[in-house]
Write a protein that holds these residues in place. Structure first.
Motif, PDB file in Angstrom:
ATOM      1  N   LEU A 135       0.809  -1.220   0.000  1.00 30.22           N
ATOM      2  CA  LEU A 135       0.000   0.000   0.000  1.00 30.22           C
ATOM      3  C   LEU A 135       0.845   1.274   0.000  1.00 30.22           C
ATOM      4  N   SER A 136       1.965   1.249   0.685  1.00 31.27           N
ATOM      5  CA  SER A 136       2.763   2.468   0.852  1.00 31.27           C
ATOM      6  C   SER A 136       4.001   2.505  -0.028  1.00 31.27           C
ATOM      7  N   GLY A 137       4.341   1.401  -0.650  1.00 26.67           N
ATOM      8  CA  GLY A 137       5.600   1.301  -1.386  1.00 26.67           C
ATOM      9  C   GLY A 137       5.613   2.078  -2.685  1.00 26.67           C
ATOM     10  N   SER A 138       6.825   2.238  -3.208  1.00 27.40           N
ATOM     11  CA  SER A 138       7.012   2.995  -4.465  1.00 27.40           C
ATOM     12  C   SER A 138       8.343   2.576  -5.089  1.00 27.40           C
ATOM     13  N   ASP A 139       8.758   3.287  -6.133  1.00 28.90           N
ATOM     14  CA  ASP A 139       9.984   2.946  -6.867  1.00 28.90           C
ATOM     15  C   ASP A 139      11.150   2.674  -5.908  1.00 28.90           C
ATOM     16  N   ILE A 140      11.925   1.661  -6.248  1.00 25.19           N
ATOM     17  CA  ILE A 140      13.032   1.298  -5.361  1.00 25.19           C
ATOM     18  C   ILE A 140      14.137   0.608  -6.146  1.00 25.19           C
ATOM     19  N   GLU A 141      15.368   0.888  -5.766  1.00 26.53           N
ATOM     20  CA  GLU A 141      16.544   0.246  -6.362  1.00 26.53           C
ATOM     21  C   GLU A 141      16.752  -1.097  -5.666  1.00 26.53           C
ATOM     22  N   LEU A 142      16.858  -2.167  -6.434  1.00 26.66           N
ATOM     23  CA  LEU A 142      16.927  -3.508  -5.844  1.00 26.66           C
ATOM     24  C   LEU A 142      18.120  -4.293  -6.368  1.00 26.66           C
ATOM     25  N   THR A 143      18.584  -5.221  -5.541  1.00 27.69           N
ATOM     26  CA  THR A 143      19.622  -6.149  -5.984  1.00 27.69           C
ATOM     27  C   THR A 143      19.194  -7.580  -5.655  1.00 27.69           C
ATOM     28  N   PHE A 144      19.807  -8.514  -6.344  1.00 23.41           N
ATOM     29  CA  PHE A 144      19.541  -9.929  -6.117  1.00 23.41           C
ATOM     30  C   PHE A 144      20.894 -10.624  -6.008  1.00 23.41           C
ATOM     31  N   PRO A 145      21.429 -10.779  -4.776  1.00 25.44           N
ATOM     32  CA  PRO A 145      22.714 -11.463  -4.611  1.00 25.44           C
ATOM     33  C   PRO A 145      22.627 -12.896  -5.146  1.00 25.44           C
ATOM     34  N   LEU A 146      23.627 -13.287  -5.924  1.00 26.65           N
ATOM     35  CA  LEU A 146      23.542 -14.570  -6.630  1.00 26.65           C
ATOM     36  C   LEU A 146      24.313 -15.702  -5.955  1.00 26.65           C
ATOM     37  N   HIS A 147      24.989 -15.417  -4.835  1.00 29.17           N
ATOM     38  CA  HIS A 147      25.768 -16.493  -4.227  1.00 29.17           C
ATOM     39  C   HIS A 147      24.840 -17.568  -3.642  1.00 29.17           C
ATOM     40  N   GLU A 148      25.366 -18.772  -3.619  1.00 26.44           N
ATOM     41  CA  GLU A 148      24.617 -19.925  -3.111  1.00 26.44           C
ATOM     42  C   GLU A 148      24.154 -19.651  -1.681  1.00 26.44           C
ATOM     43  N   GLY A 149      22.881 -19.885  -1.415  1.00 27.83           N
ATOM     44  CA  GLY A 149      22.365 -19.722  -0.058  1.00 27.83           C
ATOM     45  C   GLY A 149      21.926 -18.318   0.287  1.00 27.83           C
TER      46      GLY A 149
END
Lengths: 167, 61
Positions: A135-149
């Motif tokens: 409800l309150s969220g908006s544009d955001i810079e995101l990352t997806f760490p790819l290391h195992e686990g």
């Protein structure tokens, strides 16, 4: 099943340098799906992308996720749900804490209040936090760490498995 | 005759109810595993409690 039907545009590029301080990463710029896209095609694209990036030895994916409740784009909510991580800006932290909608004109139920979080992944860990970000969220810079686990991979792997998606 | 359709929003294209349910369960599990009271952490603390603070004295009382 093909992963191309329903996809209007996928735009991604490799960014960074080979220097240790700025490693090469995969930057997702756009993922547009047509209205008749099969359910789950976005997840399927993403899961294949993650597998390829892991195989290529990349450290993480990055994206700028757009949208807000009622907007035509939903990446701000959908990508964190699938495991992407990011820091909340001070304004976003305040909106979440005070239960303020990003767009007050959108009809909505009561927003949770009193939630203290500095990252979107903290919000994803509780039902109230998830509702608050929706409800309150908006544009955001995101990352997806790819290391195992990594938490990101644990979320995506579990979801892909539950959905029976073969990657 | 064509049926007018409202413009689709991100909400229409977002995760459906089943996706939300699956992801809720996954995130709840993540939260439990990362909690200080998770099973693994409780096991570590229990093991620590079984170790006596100091060896009992061998001297006759």
């Amino acid at each position: 099943m093909s992963v191309t039907r329903g996809i209007q545009r996928v735009s991604a590029r490799l960014s960074g340098t080979r220097q240790i301080s700025r490693p090469i990463y995969l930057s997702n710029n756009r993922l547009n799906l047509s209205a008749d896209a099969p359910a789950g095609v976005g997840t399927r694209v993403f899961a294949h992308q993650v597998r390829a990036a892991v195989q290529a030895g990349l450290p993480y994916l990055r994206t700028y996720a757009s949208g807000f409740k009622g907007d035509k784009e939903n990446g701000y909510y959908t990508w964190p749900r699938l495991g992407m991580q990011g820091d909340l800006g001070s304004l976003q932290q305040r909106r979440v804490a005070n239960g303020e909608m990003y767009n007050e004109s959108v009809p909505h139920t009561a927003t949770p209040t009193g939630i203290r979080a500095t990252t979107v992944q903290e919000l994803m860990r509780t039902p109230a936090g998830r509702d608050a970000w929706l409800l309150s969220g908006s544009d955001i810079e995101l990352t997806f760490p790819l290391h195992e686990g990594s938490e990101s991979r644990r979320v995506l792997d579990a979801y892909v498995k539950a959905k029976g998606i073969t990657v | 005759m064509t049926t007018p359709t409202k413009p689709r929003t991100g909400d229409d294209l977002a995760l459906d109810a089943e996706d939300e349910r699956i992801l809720d369960a996954i995130w709840d599990q993540i939260a439990r595993e990362d909690s200080p009271t998770s099973r693994m952490n409780i096991a570590i603390r229990s093991r620590a409690r079984r170790v006596p603070a100091a060896l009992p004295s061998k001297e006759p009382i």
